[in-house]
Write an enzyme that holds these catalytic residues in place. Structure first.
Site, short mmCIF file in Angstrom:
data_model
loop_
_atom_site.label_atom_id
_atom_site.label_comp_id
_atom_site.label_asym_id
_atom_site.label_seq_id
_atom_site.Cartn_x
_atom_site.Cartn_y
_atom_site.Cartn_z
N HIS A 62 -73.00 -67.90 65.58
CA HIS A 62 -72.67 -67.07 66.81
C HIS A 62 -71.16 -67.58 66.82
CE1 HIS A 62 -76.65 -65.91 67.89
NE2 HIS A 62 -77.19 -67.05 67.30
N ASN A 94 -74.86 -60.85 69.18
CA ASN A 94 -75.25 -61.21 70.75
C ASN A 94 -73.90 -61.55 71.42
OD1 ASN A 94 -75.21 -63.64 69.51
ND2 ASN A 94 -76.88 -64.68 70.91
N ASP A 151 -80.61 -60.57 66.98
CA ASP A 151 -80.50 -62.04 67.14
C ASP A 151 -80.43 -62.48 68.70
OD1 ASP A 151 -81.33 -64.85 66.16
OD2 ASP A 151 -79.20 -65.23 66.69
N ASP A 304 -77.33 -71.51 62.75
CA ASP A 304 -77.66 -70.94 64.02
C ASP A 304 -76.66 -71.77 64.90
OD1 ASP A 304 -78.39 -69.74 66.29
OD2 ASP A 304 -80.67 -70.51 66.35
N HIS A 308 -71.65 -73.38 73.10
CA HIS A 308 -71.52 -73.20 74.61
C HIS A 308 -70.79 -73.93 75.30
CE1 HIS A 308 -75.26 -70.29 74.56
NE2 HIS A 308 -75.84 -71.32 73.99
#
Ligand code: DOR
Length: 427
Positions: A62, A94, A151, A304, A308
């Site tokens: 990500h 995403n 995803d 993965d 954040h």
């Protein structure tokens, strides 16, 4: 621009899909020029006591661009990847907006062009990842997208998933699924079991993953579409995939380092750094994921990597977003926690993922004259302590903070250029 400077990686144990031997590796102009004894070149990268392998390939990064640049950018994610031994990563869709059209695919590929790691991108299966309407997969495939996934969410609608599989088959693409049944998971923040009951946190049952694995195996049988299961986390999911592969279905699967190292007991302190989707599960599930990696039911280790920013992650457990960093710790966790031969670890981190996404001609290649020079040099015995603040990521949310790991990336070579030397990023 290819650099005509020659580089020799000296004194390492060369490990690739063909086997292993002690040899020097000379790289010139983006390619491997020679593999043999006592070779020399303009520059030397010392590999004494190290493994020289093909660069690692992550199918599940990500990178948060466009839209969440405070958490990560393509550049910072790629730098962390290079430090972790990766020469290729596949961005997840995403983002904001989602990577669901040629325009956004182009933007991400353009951002990746100058990154210290090759950046590929997946494309969304459905428009906006909303699960209602198929995305224009053909226009994304024309730009080289080979993996489609929503995803962060699974495709809930059975009929739509069937259509997506038929469409992808025609494009020669693979669908990757985040297996999670929304209705069963609704409102759950961790694995449903002993710990969720004790902590009073609503849970997600293992069956929410398993139902979708079961459905997609059935649809792969129906359509012939290649399906790749993302971040498998339960014992029964692994068993179903093992049986599907044995039955000759076009199925592959990945597991993350956190799912082969951590259990739901980590959530005992309500620390949101342990919140992830799919959630950390039981010790039996961890053992089954490890067994799947050992016997080949799970052929890929994927990170993965889910950065954040602290202000969004450090919230009460039920309000925090799921996800943890992974690119800089995956290899060391595999070497520390999996009792597997180095060749099998590299297979799961390099050439097997490269094959899933169709980049096996450039990444995860065998180390021989004429091949593209995408390589990593690993000191398998070096120990180090994980520190989120010291990572290249814009975020620090590693669940392995303070943990001592064995196995360190020493150098990473991307298209012949040393982008990491002695553990230091060069750009
Ligand atoms: O834990 C997760 N974080 N799982 C996902 O599927 C999405 C990811 C994210 O984007 O943060």
């Amino acid at each position: 621009m290819p650099d005509p400077t020659s580089v020799v990686i000296k004194g390492g144990r060369v490990v690739d899909a063909t086997g292993e031997r002690v040899a020097d590796v000379v790289v010139v102009d983006g390619r491997i020029a020679a593999v043999g004894e006592d070779l020399s070149a303009d520059r030397i990268l010392d590999a004494t006591g190290c493994i020289v392998g093909p660069g690692l390939v992550d199918l599940h990064s990500h990178l948060r661009q466009p839209g969440k640049e405070e958490a990560e950018t393509v550049e910072t994610g790629a730098r962390g990847a290079a430090l972790g031994g990766y020469t290729a990563i596949v961005a997840m869709p995403n983002t904001s907006p989602a990577i669901d059209s040629a325009g956004v695919v182009r933007e991400v590929l353009e951002l990746g062009r100058t990154a210290p790691c090759d950046v590929f991108t997946s494309g969304a299966i459905t428009v906006g990842r909303a699960g209602e309407q198929l995305a224009p997969m053909a226009e994304m495939a024309e730009l080289g997208v080979r993996l489609f996934t929503d995803d962060g969410a699974g495709v809930q609608d059975n009929r739509l998933m069937r259509r997506a599989m038929e469409y992808a088959t025609g494009l020669g693409a693979t669908l990757a699924q985040h297996c999670e049944d929304d209705a069963l998971c609704g409102g759950g923040h961790m694995h449903e079991g002993e710990w969720s009951a004790r902590l009073g946190i609503p849970g997600q049952p293992a069956e929410a993953e398993e139902l979708m694995v079961m459905r997609d195996i059935a649809l792969a049988r129906l359509t012939g579409c290649r399906i790749h299961f993302q971040h498998l986390s339960t014992e029964r999911s692994v068993a179903m995939v093992r049986d599907a592969i044995a039955a000759g279905l076009p199925v592959t699967a990945e597991a993350t380092p956190h799912h082969f190292t951590l259990t739901h007991a980590e959530c005992a302190g309500y620390d949101p750094v342990f919140k992830v989707n799919p959630p950390l599960r039981t010790a039996a599930d961890v053992a089954a994921v490890k067994a799947g990696l050992a016997d080949g039911a799970i052929g890929v280790i994927a990170t993965d990597h889910a950065p954040h920013a602290p202000e969004t992650k450090e919230l009460p457990f039920d309000e925090a977003p799921p996800g943890m960093l992974g690119l800089e710790t995956a290899l060391a966790l595999a070497l520390t926690e999996l009792d597997l031969p180095i060749q099998q670890v590299l297979a799961a981190l390099s050439w097997q993922p490269a094959a899933v996404v169709g980049i096996g001609g450039t990444h995860g290649v065998s180390i021989a004259a004429g091949q593209p020079a995408n390589l990593c040099v690993i000191d398998p015995e070096a120990t180090w302590t994980v520190d989120g603040a010291a990572m290249a990521s814009r975020s620090t949310n590693t669940p392995f903070q303070g943990r001592e790991l064995r196995g360190k990336v020493r150098h990473t070579v991307l298209h012949g250029e040393p982008v990491v030397i002695d553990g230091e990023a060069q750009r």
